[in-house]
Write an enzyme that holds these catalytic residues in place. Sequence first.
Site, mmCIF file in Angstrom:
data_model
loop_
_atom_site.group_PDB
_atom_site.id
_atom_site.type_symbol
_atom_site.label_atom_id
_atom_site.label_comp_id
_atom_site.label_asym_id
_atom_site.label_seq_id
_atom_site.Cartn_x
_atom_site.Cartn_y
_atom_site.Cartn_z
ATOM 1 C CG ASN A 163 -9.745 -11.473 -7.135
ATOM 2 O OD1 ASN A 163 -10.671 -11.563 -7.952
ATOM 3 N ND2 ASN A 163 -9.651 -12.254 -6.067
ATOM 4 C CD1 TRP A 164 -10.899 -5.937 -11.080
ATOM 5 C CD2 TRP A 164 -12.171 -6.207 -12.907
ATOM 6 N NE1 TRP A 164 -10.441 -5.084 -12.061
ATOM 7 C CE2 TRP A 164 -11.196 -5.226 -13.180
ATOM 8 C CE3 TRP A 164 -13.087 -6.548 -13.904
ATOM 9 C CZ2 TRP A 164 -11.121 -4.582 -14.423
ATOM 10 C CZ3 TRP A 164 -13.011 -5.915 -15.143
ATOM 11 C CH2 TRP A 164 -12.035 -4.937 -15.390
ATOM 12 C CE LYS A 165 -11.673 -10.570 -3.430
ATOM 13 N NZ LYS A 165 -11.678 -10.554 -1.988
ATOM 14 C CG HIS A 192 -9.551 -16.023 -3.386
ATOM 15 N ND1 HIS A 192 -10.442 -15.745 -2.376
ATOM 16 C CD2 HIS A 192 -8.865 -14.876 -3.607
ATOM 17 C CE1 HIS A 192 -10.299 -14.472 -2.011
ATOM 18 N NE2 HIS A 192 -9.351 -13.923 -2.745
ATOM 19 C CD GLU A 230 -13.364 -13.719 -1.486
ATOM 20 O OE1 GLU A 230 -13.504 -13.711 -2.716
ATOM 21 O OE2 GLU A 230 -12.956 -12.743 -0.834
ATOM 22 C CD GLU A 245 -5.488 -12.967 -1.493
ATOM 23 O OE1 GLU A 245 -5.446 -11.847 -2.008
ATOM 24 O OE2 GLU A 245 -6.465 -13.717 -1.629
ATOM 25 N N GLY A 254 -10.737 -7.822 2.696
ATOM 26 C CA GLY A 254 -11.961 -7.029 2.683
ATOM 27 C C GLY A 254 -12.312 -6.412 4.023
ATOM 28 C CB SER A 294 -6.932 -4.578 3.709
ATOM 29 O OG SER A 294 -8.178 -5.157 4.055
ATOM 30 N N GLY A 321 -7.934 -6.748 -4.088
ATOM 31 C CA GLY A 321 -9.375 -6.883 -4.302
ATOM 32 C C GLY A 321 -10.018 -5.507 -4.416
ATOM 33 N N GLY A 322 -10.609 -5.041 -3.336
ATOM 34 C CA GLY A 322 -11.398 -3.798 -3.340
ATOM 35 C C GLY A 322 -10.713 -2.614 -4.010
HETATM 36 P P1 13P Z 1 -9.171 -7.003 -0.578
HETATM 37 O O1 13P Z 1 -8.033 -6.270 -1.264
HETATM 38 O O2 13P Z 1 -10.509 -6.441 -0.914
HETATM 39 O O3 13P Z 1 -8.912 -7.160 0.879
HETATM 40 O O4 13P Z 1 -9.196 -8.490 -1.203
HETATM 41 C C1 13P Z 1 -8.020 -9.226 -1.248
HETATM 42 C C2 13P Z 1 -8.250 -10.436 -2.050
HETATM 43 O O5 13P Z 1 -8.983 -11.338 -1.656
HETATM 44 C C3 13P Z 1 -7.586 -10.516 -3.359
HETATM 45 O O6 13P Z 1 -7.647 -11.810 -3.890
#
Ligand code: 13P
Length: 256
Positions: A9-11, A96, A98, A168, A174, A214, A235-236
């Site tokens: 997930n590149w956000k 998600h 967010e 999640e 994050g 994470s 994500g990251g």
């Molecule tokens: P991180 O891997 O940056 O914690 O993000 C997880 C995430 O929200 C994937 O959808």
Amino acid sequence: MRKKIVAANWKMHKIVAEARSYIQSLLVELGDETDVDVVLVPPFTLLQLCSEMVGESPAVKIGAQNMHPAMSGAFTGEISPQMLRDLFVRYVVVGHSERRALFGESDHFVGEKVRAAHEASLRPILCVGEKLEERAADRVHEVIDRQLAGGLEGIGPKEMQETIIAYEPVWAIGTGHNATPSQAQDVHSHIRAVIARLFDQATADRVRIQYGGSVKPDNAAELLRQPDIDGALVGGASLDPRSFAAIVKAARDAKA
Ligand code: 13P
């Protein structure tokens, strides 16, 4: 045996030139990996490029980060399931945290998206997870049960088997503080039990449940060895093709 599924997930990251060089590197890193389902989930602006670059690659499929449940209409700024299909998108992330927290998405609205995804033959990745204060108040199961009930409302066992759940925990996203493998396993096995209750045991046994929050190359193997952890939503650490490929390899090598 459930096939592992690892998604990037590149956000809201990357522009065209960055995506181009990322995919070139990733395809080299992965070769013809087919033991793991790998999904790239870029922003909408990069879906077409990513689809074209991935092409017929057996290794990598494309997902979107969100969509509107209506097939078309007066919804300025939104993207429909049909538009995603048109770009050869196969998966769509819904609910998600967010989007729930920053854009006010309710369980009911998330459920509409899950149903719309199936109608368009897209596989939804339904995200669930508790906030830190909810964990502290011992309300993890209550929150997950509510999110699953709303998100899975109105689908049948066949659609359920094509749905991916991503656990999640919001406090792990994050932050660099992943859930421990046993904390994650506890919730994953609870999710599977809820699916068995809402549908049936055979369906629950087939559903893939990803962990997200994470995930990094150095903690992926241990998380992915847990019996109910069937993949990762990253994500990251997915923003660099080598680190994402290392997580895919950890999934391939993980034996519960
Ligand atoms: P991180 O891997 O940056 O914690 O993000 C997880 C995430 O929200 C994937 O959808």
